[in-house]
Design a protein around this motif. Structure first.
Motif, PDB file in Angstrom:
ATOM      1  N   ALA A 165       0.893  -1.161   0.079  1.00 29.10           N
ATOM      2  CA  ALA A 165       0.223   0.187   0.101  1.00 29.10           C
ATOM      3  C   ALA A 165       0.852   1.206  -0.276  1.00 29.10           C
ATOM      4  N   ILE A 166       0.581   2.487  -0.766  1.00 27.64           N
ATOM      5  CA  ILE A 166       1.183   3.441  -0.797  1.00 27.64           C
ATOM      6  C   ILE A 166       0.281   4.604   0.478  1.00 27.64           C
ATOM      7  N   ALA A 186      -3.846   2.884   9.874  1.00 27.77           N
ATOM      8  CA  ALA A 186      -4.345   3.636   8.797  1.00 27.77           C
ATOM      9  C   ALA A 186      -5.927   2.863   8.269  1.00 27.77           C
ATOM     10  N   TYR A 187      -5.908   4.605   7.889  1.00 28.07           N
ATOM     11  CA  TYR A 187      -7.191   4.533   6.803  1.00 28.07           C
ATOM     12  C   TYR A 187      -7.123   4.301   5.412  1.00 28.07           C
ATOM     13  N   LEU A 188      -7.946   2.838   5.061  1.00 25.02           N
ATOM     14  CA  LEU A 188      -7.509   2.771   4.115  1.00 25.02           C
ATOM     15  C   LEU A 188      -8.769   3.961   3.003  1.00 25.02           C
ATOM     16  N   ALA A 189      -8.094   4.357   2.000  1.00 28.12           N
ATOM     17  CA  ALA A 189      -8.971   5.257   1.270  1.00 28.12           C
ATOM     18  C   ALA A 189      -9.560   5.112   0.202  1.00 28.12           C
ATOM     19  N   LEU A 200      -3.342   0.316  -3.332  1.00 30.67           N
ATOM     20  CA  LEU A 200      -3.945   0.848  -2.067  1.00 30.67           C
ATOM     21  C   LEU A 200      -3.662   2.058  -1.948  1.00 30.67           C
ATOM     22  N   ILE A 201      -4.295   3.133  -1.504  1.00 32.41           N
ATOM     23  CA  ILE A 201      -4.069   4.476  -0.911  1.00 32.41           C
ATOM     24  C   ILE A 201      -4.628   4.684   0.271  1.00 32.41           C
TER      25      ILE A 201
END
Length: 588
Positions: A165-166, A186-189, A200-201
């Motif tokens: 993920a980035i 972190a929140y998977l936006a 994945l952002i």
């Protein structure tokens, strides 16, 4: 292939790729169907079914063929005689599955490099499986390990290293420094589908990250006993959260903070020291705004709501609380405005009194204030004393009286404003919706009464009648009728007034013919209707005719005319745009 070898291979691939065994079997069937098509001349459009028996490791290939009397295409057709050996009740025209497994198919599979095909299909299945899995996780919190940190952001490994993920730099908390091999949440936006797999952002600045962390740390929120109404966040600095209890006898703020602040401290530690304010939500906007400005103490909140997009709240705080209410660089006021959805103007008590005391000099406002008007002299004295002595604190009695005075002045001002609005709205509605009073024209009737001044009446005048052979002595007496205008002209020229003629000879006269004459009639009061409106309608008809003519000839286009009103306090500003020019003027 032996039973143990096939099962071991399938289980090993499923364990290594973390895929269900059913997915691996489907990939294996697809790879064997591809190898069979390469070995034979079966077309790509013809259906090929592969069956794998995990009990004995046997692989069988089936084709769908049509039963016919005479076979023309052996790849797609089968004779009725051969078909009835497989299924006795088959008929011509039906479709039947035929076993076409080649001899020594297992040995021939190895020669066709089936391993590469299987691995390629497994990689494609794994990408599709990861995309579906993370698409369901979008909008949730994911756990990962930081793999690398660059100036553009960070790379985080998710799902035990199965996906990358980035975390972009603009989605990182300002001042936060991530280290390789550090575990973060972190929140998977966003989840994007790419040829190389899902992209994945992640985000650590999204306000929903606070929501998901609170759901994780506070069981009452997860179970629905406490509801999060609104969140306003400045990443790395401060966050305000408005909560409300869905059931009575539940302390929403206490449930979020926890015993000795343990629940909220875990969130602060996760966010790198970011401060979190938990506020109780209230349906009254004034009370909610006062709580949203905590830790500052608020005296009064005055709401001015013109439209949904122009909602303004005027907040008054003691002089020593002004800087605390605004916050560093306006942070506290900015977060409160985002949390409540209102534009907030914060004034000190001295500024508020300087603004409201001149207004209450109006006798009408004082009358509307009632008993609170007696506080005006005391407020004037207190204002003068604090202006002469800067830094002098306001006493508790002065604050109480100031709150009472400001609330009464605000209520009186709003009441007068609403009354003025209602009056102007009624006048406007009366002007726009006033019905036209029809003016009926009376029937032509002979009357000797003089018409009223400025009236319009149809008067029947007789046509000139010639007497039948009058006597010579009366020839001068019987003359043609003279118009009133002629009589007035002769009089004005200084001629003698015409003497009264002797009575004419009694002779049978023909019945006179009546001719209508239009004379102006009185217009009913108080509102003028009739002539002016008729002229306006004629002008509008001429204007519409001109526009139609110009459109038909192609010589011009109709320009838009926009007129709108902006109602601000006691003044009405009218703006009109014609042909790109803006004209502003004040309508009394």
């Amino acid at each position: 292939m032996a039973k143990s070898e096939l099962l071991l291979a399938v289980n090993q691939i499923a364990a290594e790729r973390n895929l269900p065994r059913e997915v691996v079997l489907e990939v294996l069937k697809g790879a064997m169907a591809t190898v069979f098509r390469r070995m034979t001349d079966v077309g790509s459009t013809q259906a090929v079914d592969v069956e794998i028996d995990l009990e004995n490791g046997q692989v069988r290939i089936f084709l769908q063929k049509t039963v016919v009397e005479t076979v023309e295409d052996p790849r797609r057709e089968i004779s009725l005689e051969e078909a009835r050996r497989i299924r006795p009740d088959v008929r011509v025209g039906e479709t039947i599955r035929v076993d076409v497994t080649p001899a020594n198919f297992a040995q021939r599979i190895a020669a066709q490099n089936v391993r590469q095909i299987i691995l390629q299909r497994i990689r494609e299945a794994e990408r599709e499986f990861l995309y579906r899995y993370f698409s369901e996780q979008e909008g949730e919190i994911v756990h990962g390990v930081v793999q690398a940190v660059t100036p553009q952001g960070a790379t985080v490994l998710l799902a035990q290293g199965r996906a990358e993920a980035i975390l972009p730099r603009n989605q990182m908390v300002p001042g936060e420094r991530l280290q390789p091999h550090q575990r973060i949440r972190a929140y998977l936006a966003e989840v994007r589908q790419t040829p190389r797999g899902p992209q994945l952002i992640l985000s650590r600045t999204h306000k929903n990250l606070i929501r998901r962390l609170l759901e994780t740390e506070v069981p009452e929120i997860y179970n629905g006993l406490v509801e999060i109404k609104a969140i306003a966040r400045e990443p790395g600095q401060r966050t305000k959260v408005a909560v409300a209890a869905t059931q009575p006898n539940i302390d929403a703020v206490g449930a979020c903070i926890g015993q000795r602040g343990m629940r909220i401290q875990s969130l602060v530690h996760e966010l790198g020291g970011e401060k979190i304010d938990v506020i109780e939500w209230h349906p009254d906007p004034a009370i909610f705004i006062a709580k949203a400005l905590s830790p500052a103490r608020v005296l009064t909140v005055h709401l001015f709501e013109e439209k949904r997009s122009e909602r303004t709240a005027q907040v008054v705080v003691p002089d020593d609380q002004l800087s605390l209410a605004i916050g560093r660089e306006g942070l506290n006021a900015r977060l409160a405005a985002r949390l409540t959805g209102w534009r907030i103007d914060i004034h000190s008590l001295t500024e508020a009194l300087e603004q409201w005391l001149p207004r209450v000099e109006d006798a009408e406002l004082r009358e509307r204030m009632g008993e609170a008007a007696r506080l005006i002299p005391a407020m004037q004295e207190a204002l003068a004393r604090h202006k002469s002595q800067p830094g002098l604190p306001w006493s508790a009695d002065e604050l109480r009286d100031a709150r009472t005075f400001l609330e009464a002045a605000y209520q009186a001002y709003m009441a007068r404003r609403e009354a003025e609005r209602a009056r102007r709205k009624a006048q406007k509605a009366a002007r726009v919706e006033a019905p036209e009073i029809p003016v009926e024209k009376p029937e032509p009737v002979l009357s000797e009464a003089e018409p009223a001044e400025g009236a319009t009446r149809r008067v029947a005048l007789p046509e000139p009648v010639a007497a039948a052979e009058p006597a010579p002595s009366l020839s001068e007496a019987v003359q043609e009728p003279v118009a009133p205008e002629d009589v007035e002209v002769e009089s004005s020229l200084g001629g003698e007034a015409p003497q009264e003629a002797p009575a004419p000879v009694e002779a049978p006269l023909p019945e006179p013919t009546l001719e209508p004459v239009e004379v102006p009639l009185p217009i009913p009061e108080p509102e003028p209707v009739g002539i002016g409106e008729t002229e306006d309608e004629g002008d509008e008809d001429e204007e519409e005719e001109e526009l139609r003519r110009r459109k038909k000839a192609g010589k011009g286009k109709e320009r838009r005319r926009v007129r709108y009103e902006v109602d601000y306090e006691d003044e009405t500003w009218l703006r009109r745009m014609r042909g790109g020019r803006v004209r502003d003027w004040l309508e009394e």
